[in-house]
Design a protein around this motif. Structure first.
Motif: not given
Length: 356
Positions: A109, A112-113, A115-116, A137, A139-141, A144
């Motif tokens: 997570l 991913a955050q 990277t976003l 987005q 990937s981040e979701q 999470e």
């Protein structure tokens, strides 16, 4: 000479008359002393007696499982133990694999955050496309959601407790302290004590007389029903909720379930159930007035001082009385005592008559 013969003839005639009178007063045919009662039409509640045991109702049990791999560090219950709602069943520590999975989910997570955020910065400088932003987005979701799932399962806590979801009795325990269990493994099964049924066996010949919804009186052989507030403290009232459509091959009986509406029965307790199947109408006689004879059931009526058997069918029996039906003459008394000595046509002597 003629005067002497006349007294002798008169004496012989008197002797003969006395002899005939004596024979008439002492009948040679046997007779039986009986008691009778008038024919009484009425009704009785027909009941079926069945035997069985108390157990949880369908759906009234729950097996506690681990949502993630863990180690049983403490076990606070044993099979057969009563528990209250919220009582601790076992203490669980997350297994090393669970802790590692949780740490990896947190790291994914965070990555991913990061990277976003970087993709957003590049997009602002026109160095990234909106498609790349959407992918970041997503990937981040996903990262999470995976972490939230582990948190909801309790994997975020190094130590956790499993608690009873309701008041009940522990039926079984599937693990011991120190055991390492995989996700989904069963730990203990708990039966609710406020949703009990008595599963009983009914004679197949009587099963068709019972119906779902019939009232039943359940009597416990043990002390589990002794706390019930009723006139007879060993009895509780229930309702028939199920009647099987086949004979149980093990018992030779038809299984039926009776939901016990009162609390206090013990799971596994042996009980007797008296199922009330409705009222039946006919001639009411004392139970002993209807006797088996030659493969049939008969009652005896008195006609012109002699006993006559009448074939009957016993529809129901309760409280020392039976309801019978047959070709009973409503004008002739029924023998209620002494009938075991009777034979067709035998003379009877009436000792008493009950007109009530």
């Amino acid at each position: 000479m003629t005067r002497r013969i006349l007294p002798l003839a008169l004496g012989a005639a008197c002797a003969l008359l006395l002899t005939v009178t004596a024979l008439a007063a002492s009948p040679s045919s046997p007779s039986v002393l009986v008691k009778t009662a008038a024919v009484q039409i009425g009704s009785l509640n027909r009941t079926i007696t069945a035997y069985g045991r108390v157990g949880p109702a369908p759906g009234a049990s729950q097996t506690l499982t681990l949502a993630y791999a863990g180690i049983v560090t403490a076990l606070d219950v044993t099979p057969g133990m009563s528990v209250r709602k919220g009582q601790t069943i076992a203490a669980i520590s997350a297994a090393p694999s669970t802790r590692a999975a949780y740490s990896q989910a947190k790291a994914r997570l965070a990555a991913a955050q990061q990277t976003l955020d970087h993709t957003k910065a590049l997009l602002a400088q026109h160095l990234a496309t909106r498609t790349q932003l959407a992918q970041a987005q997503q990937s981040e979701q996903s990262a999470e959601a995976a972490l939230d799932a582990l948190k909801s399962e309790g994997a975020g806590h190094a130590h956790a407790k499993l608690s009873a979801p309701y008041a009940g009795v522990v039926r079984s325990v599937a693990a011991a302290p120190g055991a390492e269990l995989q996700a989904g493994a069963a730990l203990a099964t708990i039966d609710r004590t406020d949703q009990l049924v008595a599963t009983v066996g009914i004679d197949p010949a009587e099963a068709r007389l019972a119906s779902v919804g019939d009232t039943a009186i359940v009597t416990g052989f043990g002390s589990g029903l002794a706390s019930q507030p009723s006139t007879d403290h060993s009895k509780v009232t229930g309702k028939v909720t199920m009647i099987a459509g086949m004979v149980n091959p093990k018992s030779g009986l038809v299984d039926a379930a009776i939901r016990i509406t009162s609390h206090g029965a013990l799971i596994g307790e042996t009980v007797t159930a008296t199922i009330q199947t409705g009222a039946v109408h006919g001639v009411i006689v004392p139970r002993n007035a209807a006797l088996p004879a030659g493969g049939e059931t008969v009652v005896w009526q008195v006609k012109n001082g002699h006993a006559e058997p009448v074939k009957v069918d016993v529809l129901a029996s309760a409280q020392g009385k039976s309801i019978v039906t047959g070709k009973i003459d409503p004008h002739l008394p029924i023998v209620v005592s002494g009938n075991y000595q009777l034979e067709p046509g035998i003379a009877v002597r009436i000792a008493g008559s009950n007109k009530s």
